[in-house]
Write an enzyme that holds these catalytic residues in place. Structure first.
Site, PDB file in Angstrom:
ATOM      1  CB  SER A 234      26.396   5.312   3.206  1.00 11.13           C
ATOM      2  OG  SER A 234      25.886   6.231   2.296  1.00 11.13           O
TER       3      SER A 234
ATOM      4  CG  HIS B   8      20.967   6.087   3.357  1.00  7.43           C
ATOM      5  ND1 HIS B   8      21.693   7.209   3.664  1.00  7.43           N
ATOM      6  CD2 HIS B   8      21.776   5.331   2.576  1.00  7.43           C
ATOM      7  CE1 HIS B   8      22.894   7.135   3.089  1.00  7.43           C
ATOM      8  NE2 HIS B   8      22.963   6.009   2.422  1.00  7.43           N
TER       9      HIS B   8
ATOM     10  CG  ASP C 178      21.104  10.136   4.745  1.00 11.11           C
ATOM     11  OD1 ASP C 178      20.290   9.353   4.256  1.00 11.11           O
ATOM     12  OD2 ASP C 178      22.329   9.945   4.735  1.00 11.11           O
TER      13      ASP C 178
END
Length: 444
Positions: A371, A173, A141
């Site tokens: 996600s 994220h 990521d």
């Protein structure tokens, strides 16, 4: 004490909007004059020797050399260099490097110490939680906050964006993803609890501060995980990212798809990949890696009270969800889905609306998206591979067998407890859209 507030919400909102708006195609304005290509060598060729020979012969330097998940390299090439390399008898094919992005988050409001999603799939109750998995996890990521987020047992893996530096999260994220998987059950820290609290998570940075990356960089991350998994005890991999593409039914050999080839080889080495379905509200058949049958693809459903029954009455359910077009215990309006048996066979659902997780600088934040649904399932895979409560792992065998174990356990629980599911699951279908059964982690 958990840190929340306007500053945390604003910072995460900026990061999330940047991810959500990032295009799936195109080249950054500061891209090098020559584009990058991924060069795949024939399996019979010794990759490092051939890469070095091609560099000397054609005057370029590789950005990445792959050793484990793919036999080849990535480099910036002129048209003449590309043509010469394609003609080389040791080269299988050459393809342009494609842009991939984090699957976006939608920022919401403040949450609870036991996130509703973790509770909804049976991974925790208001008073109990699982123990850490005996299997380690890799998060491919934007990196993970390795210095200021005490809730995570996160360690440096590799940085494919800035090689040689720690895989520090400069976006948020990856830290959000990691928190759902393994935020600690630690009274000295406080805050939230993950699906598999305290599980060791390796940060593999392949996306930049804008949540963007490319095929070459993502393969770099997969290659590192594949090469190091046995020594580091990594068994599960979370990939909440993607871009346009499709499954050719041949591990990328027909399409000349090096990302698919790399994942197939990595799965063949014993790694279970859990990936996001995407947030476009369409079939994920044209979104990769979600479309690859070798991965477990996660769709998103909405839950705001941690309980089945579509009876959520919190202010988030009654005020925010209607404004966002969501309903309690229903498929998330933004979630991609399966329509064909090829995709249905590797699809599962998890909570992905109004999920509280960790954020850099010791903060927490609430987000939505496939996600954030994906790490619920990655955490469940880690638990099924063994944890403090069940050291004899319920899950065993190949990644394909582990994927089907998660799916069959989810289907069995939905059948045994009819009220457990959601509007849109196989027991309550919506047209030809298949979102899968809701993952169930309580028995691992």
């Amino acid at each position: 004490m958990r840190k929340t507030g306007g500053t945390a919400r604003w910072l995460a909102a900026v990061a999330s909007i940047a991810i959500l708006l990032a295009p799936l195609t195109g080249v950054r304005a500061d891209a090098a004059p020559n584009p990058r290509f991924v060069v795949v060598l024939k399996d019979s060729v010794e990759g490092q020797r051939a890469s070095a020979r091609l560099e000397r012969a054609h005057g370029f330097t590789s950005d990445f050399r792959y050793r484990a998940a793919l036999n080849g390299f990535a480099a910036l090439l002129s048209p003449g260099q590309r043509a010469a390399i394609e003609a080389d008898p040791e080269v299988a094919y050459v393809v342009p490097d494609e842009k991939l992005d984090a699957v976006g988050f939608v920022p919401l409001a403040a949450g609870e110490s036991v996130p509703t999603g973790v509770q909804r799939i049976g991974a925790a109750t208001p008073t109990t939680a699982h123990e850490a998995s005996v299997a380690n996890v890799a998060v491919i990521d934007t990196g993970i906050d390795l210095s200021t987020q005490p809730e995570l047992n996160a360690v440096d893996g590799t940085n494919c964006v800035a090689p040689g530096t720690p895989a520090q999260d400069d976006n948020g994220h990856g830290t959000l993803v990691a928190g759902v998987i393994g935020a600690k059950n630690d009274s000295t820290v406080g805050g939230i609890v993950g699906v598999a609290p305290g599980t060791k998570i390796y940060a593999v940075k392949v996306l930049d501060a804008n949540g963007s990356g490319s095929t070459a960089g993502v393969i770099c991350g997969i290659d590192w995980v594949t090469a190091n998994a046995a020594a580091l005890g990594i068994k599960a991999v979370n990939m909440s990212l993607g871009g346009p593409g499709r499954n050719d039914g041949s591990c990328g050999n027909r399409n000349h798809d090096p990302l698919h080839q790399a994942i197939c080889r990595s799965a063949g080495a014993g790694l279970t990949y859990v990936v996001a379905a995407g947030n476009s509200g369409v079939s994920f058949a044209r979104f990769v890696p979600a479309a690859y049958p070798e991965v477990l693809t996660v769709t998103a459903m909405s839950d705001c009270d941690g309980q089945p029954g579509a009876a959520g009455t919190s202010i988030e359910c009654t005020l925010l969800f209607p404004l966002l077009g969501e309903q309690d215990d229903a498929f998330a309006s933004f979630s991609n889905f399966a329509t064909r048996q090829t995709e249905i066979a590797h699809t599962i659902a998890a909570p992905g609306v109004f999920i509280t997780s960790t954020f850099p600088f010791g903060l927490t934040f609430e987000v939505s998206g496939t996600s954030i649904a994906t790490p619920h399932v990655t955490g469940a895979v880690a638990l099924c591979l063994g944890n403090g409560a069940t050291p004899t792992a319920p899950c065993s065998g190949t990644p394909a067998q582990i994927i089907q174990r998660l799916r069959s356990d989810a289907a069995a629980h939905a059948a045994a407890v009819p009220g457990y599911g959601f509007a849109g699951d196989p027991q309550h279908p919506v047209g030809n859209r298949y979102y899968g059964n809701l993952v169930w982690a309580a028995d691992y």
